[in-house]
Design a protein around this motif. Structure first.
Motif, PDB file in Angstrom:
ATOM      1  N   ILE A  38       0.832  -1.218   0.000  1.00  0.00           N
ATOM      2  CA  ILE A  38       0.000   0.000   0.000  1.00  0.00           C
ATOM      3  C   ILE A  38       0.861   1.260   0.000  1.00  0.00           C
ATOM      4  O   ILE A  38       0.561   2.227  -0.711  1.00  0.00           O
ATOM      5  CB  ILE A  38      -0.973  -0.009   1.199  1.00  0.00           C
ATOM      6  CG1 ILE A  38      -1.963  -1.177   1.082  1.00  0.00           C
ATOM      7  CG2 ILE A  38      -1.707   1.318   1.350  1.00  0.00           C
ATOM      8  CD1 ILE A  38      -2.888  -1.111  -0.112  1.00  0.00           C
ATOM      9  N   LYS A  39       1.928   1.259   0.786  1.00  0.00           N
ATOM     10  CA  LYS A  39       2.813   2.433   0.853  1.00  0.00           C
ATOM     11  C   LYS A  39       3.334   2.790  -0.539  1.00  0.00           C
ATOM     12  O   LYS A  39       3.248   3.949  -0.962  1.00  0.00           O
ATOM     13  CB  LYS A  39       3.973   2.157   1.812  1.00  0.00           C
ATOM     14  CG  LYS A  39       4.964   3.288   1.919  1.00  0.00           C
ATOM     15  CD  LYS A  39       6.085   2.940   2.896  1.00  0.00           C
ATOM     16  CE  LYS A  39       7.065   4.096   2.998  1.00  0.00           C
ATOM     17  NZ  LYS A  39       8.112   3.810   4.001  1.00  0.00           N
ATOM     18  N   ALA A  40       3.867   1.800  -1.261  1.00  0.00           N
ATOM     19  CA  ALA A  40       4.409   2.047  -2.599  1.00  0.00           C
ATOM     20  C   ALA A  40       3.316   2.439  -3.588  1.00  0.00           C
ATOM     21  O   ALA A  40       3.512   3.329  -4.422  1.00  0.00           O
ATOM     22  CB  ALA A  40       5.147   0.808  -3.099  1.00  0.00           C
ATOM     23  N   THR A  41       2.149   1.802  -3.476  1.00  0.00           N
ATOM     24  CA  THR A  41       1.049   2.094  -4.389  1.00  0.00           C
ATOM     25  C   THR A  41       0.543   3.518  -4.211  1.00  0.00           C
ATOM     26  O   THR A  41       0.328   4.241  -5.199  1.00  0.00           O
ATOM     27  CB  THR A  41      -0.102   1.091  -4.184  1.00  0.00           C
ATOM     28  OG1 THR A  41       0.391  -0.225  -4.446  1.00  0.00           O
ATOM     29  CG2 THR A  41      -1.272   1.389  -5.107  1.00  0.00           C
ATOM     30  N   ASP A  47       1.251  10.184  -5.096  1.00  0.00           N
ATOM     31  CA  ASP A  47       2.400  10.879  -4.517  1.00  0.00           C
ATOM     32  C   ASP A  47       2.153  11.186  -3.031  1.00  0.00           C
ATOM     33  O   ASP A  47       2.530  12.234  -2.520  1.00  0.00           O
ATOM     34  CB  ASP A  47       2.749  12.153  -5.292  1.00  0.00           C
ATOM     35  CG  ASP A  47       4.137  12.664  -4.936  1.00  0.00           C
ATOM     36  OD1 ASP A  47       5.012  11.830  -4.584  1.00  0.00           O
ATOM     37  OD2 ASP A  47       4.354  13.892  -4.975  1.00  0.00           O
ATOM     38  N   ALA A  48       1.472  10.250  -2.360  1.00  0.00           N
ATOM     39  CA  ALA A  48       1.149  10.400  -0.938  1.00  0.00           C
ATOM     40  C   ALA A  48       2.085   9.530  -0.108  1.00  0.00           C
ATOM     41  O   ALA A  48       2.369   8.393  -0.462  1.00  0.00           O
ATOM     42  CB  ALA A  48      -0.291   9.984  -0.682  1.00  0.00           C
ATOM     43  N   ASP A  49       2.563  10.093   0.980  1.00  0.00           N
ATOM     44  CA  ASP A  49       3.399   9.331   1.903  1.00  0.00           C
ATOM     45  C   ASP A  49       2.500   8.559   2.860  1.00  0.00           C
ATOM     46  O   ASP A  49       1.480   9.068   3.335  1.00  0.00           O
ATOM     47  CB  ASP A  49       4.321  10.265   2.686  1.00  0.00           C
ATOM     48  CG  ASP A  49       5.365  10.917   1.788  1.00  0.00           C
ATOM     49  OD1 ASP A  49       5.864  10.235   0.873  1.00  0.00           O
ATOM     50  OD2 ASP A  49       5.668  12.110   1.993  1.00  0.00           O
ATOM     51  N   PHE A  50       2.876   7.316   3.136  1.00  0.00           N
ATOM     52  CA  PHE A  50       2.100   6.461   4.025  1.00  0.00           C
ATOM     53  C   PHE A  50       3.080   5.565   4.753  1.00  0.00           C
ATOM     54  O   PHE A  50       4.200   5.344   4.305  1.00  0.00           O
ATOM     55  CB  PHE A  50       1.105   5.628   3.194  1.00  0.00           C
ATOM     56  CG  PHE A  50      -0.079   5.112   3.959  1.00  0.00           C
ATOM     57  CD1 PHE A  50      -1.071   5.980   4.398  1.00  0.00           C
ATOM     58  CD2 PHE A  50      -0.201   3.768   4.245  1.00  0.00           C
ATOM     59  CE1 PHE A  50      -2.169   5.499   5.106  1.00  0.00           C
ATOM     60  CE2 PHE A  50      -1.293   3.284   4.954  1.00  0.00           C
ATOM     61  CZ  PHE A  50      -2.285   4.153   5.380  1.00  0.00           C
ATOM     62  N   TYR A  51       2.665   5.025   5.860  1.00  0.00           N
ATOM     63  CA  TYR A  51       3.530   4.125   6.625  1.00  0.00           C
ATOM     64  C   TYR A  51       3.537   2.736   5.976  1.00  0.00           C
ATOM     65  O   TYR A  51       2.742   2.441   5.084  1.00  0.00           O
ATOM     66  CB  TYR A  51       3.084   4.063   8.087  1.00  0.00           C
ATOM     67  CG  TYR A  51       1.639   3.702   8.308  1.00  0.00           C
ATOM     68  CD1 TYR A  51       1.238   2.374   8.407  1.00  0.00           C
ATOM     69  CD2 TYR A  51       0.663   4.699   8.418  1.00  0.00           C
ATOM     70  CE1 TYR A  51      -0.086   2.037   8.610  1.00  0.00           C
ATOM     71  CE2 TYR A  51      -0.668   4.368   8.624  1.00  0.00           C
ATOM     72  CZ  TYR A  51      -1.033   3.035   8.714  1.00  0.00           C
ATOM     73  OH  TYR A  51      -2.347   2.705   8.924  1.00  0.00           O
ATOM     74  N   ASN A  52       4.433   1.873   6.437  1.00  0.00           N
ATOM     75  CA  ASN A  52       4.525   0.513   5.905  1.00  0.00           C
ATOM     76  C   ASN A  52       3.214  -0.227   6.132  1.00  0.00           C
ATOM     77  O   ASN A  52       2.760  -0.357   7.275  1.00  0.00           O
ATOM     78  CB  ASN A  52       5.661  -0.254   6.589  1.00  0.00           C
ATOM     79  CG  ASN A  52       7.018   0.241   6.175  1.00  0.00           C
ATOM     80  OD1 ASN A  52       7.218   0.666   5.043  1.00  0.00           O
ATOM     81  ND2 ASN A  52       7.972   0.204   7.091  1.00  0.00           N
TER      82      ASN A  52
END
Length: 129
Positions: A38-41, A47-52
């Motif tokens: 999900i983080k990479a997607t 272009d949203a940052d998300f946690y692992n």
């Protein structure tokens, strides 16, 4: 009734948690059919940052076969999703769908019994990590 089964791992890496989860699933006869990062997607698409956060699509072929024989549209709810998420470094939560809870919407006694069996297996997986 909760819709998931969960545990929290302390002092572990995200990668280790995924490996441990995959190994525990294998011990109970599940294979991982899909792995969605999900983080990479979200980074790539928005272009949203998300946690692992990874979704593992787990399947026990024998039980999936039984479920499909009992209810031909049950494929809409397969595979069983297991999430691994690291909201803070070193603390990783592993959660699996509770199939008994999600199958309550389907009025089929045979399917309910299969869902309870899968629930037992996924609970064992989560507790063993």
């Amino acid at each position: 009734m909760s819709y998931y089964i969960s545990t929290t791992l302390k002092n572990t890496s995200f990668e280790d948690a995924i490996e441990r989860t995959t190994a525990a699933l294998k011990e109970e006869g599940f294979g991982v059919l899909t792995e969605i990062d999900i983080k990479a997607t979200l980074k790539k698409k928005l272009d949203a940052d998300f946690y692992n956060y990874t979704i593992l699509g787990a399947c026990n072929p024998q039980m999936a076969h039984q479920a499909l024989q009992a209810e031909n549209k049950i494929g809409t709810m397969l595979p069983c999703n297991v999430i691994v998420q690291e909201r803070e470094p070193g603390t990783v939560e592993v959660s699996a769908v509770d199939p008994a809870a999600s199958m309550m919407a389907v009025e089929n006694d045979s399917l309910a019994e299969i869902a309870k069996d899968v629930q037992k297996k996924l609970t064992k997986v989560i507790k063993s990590i």
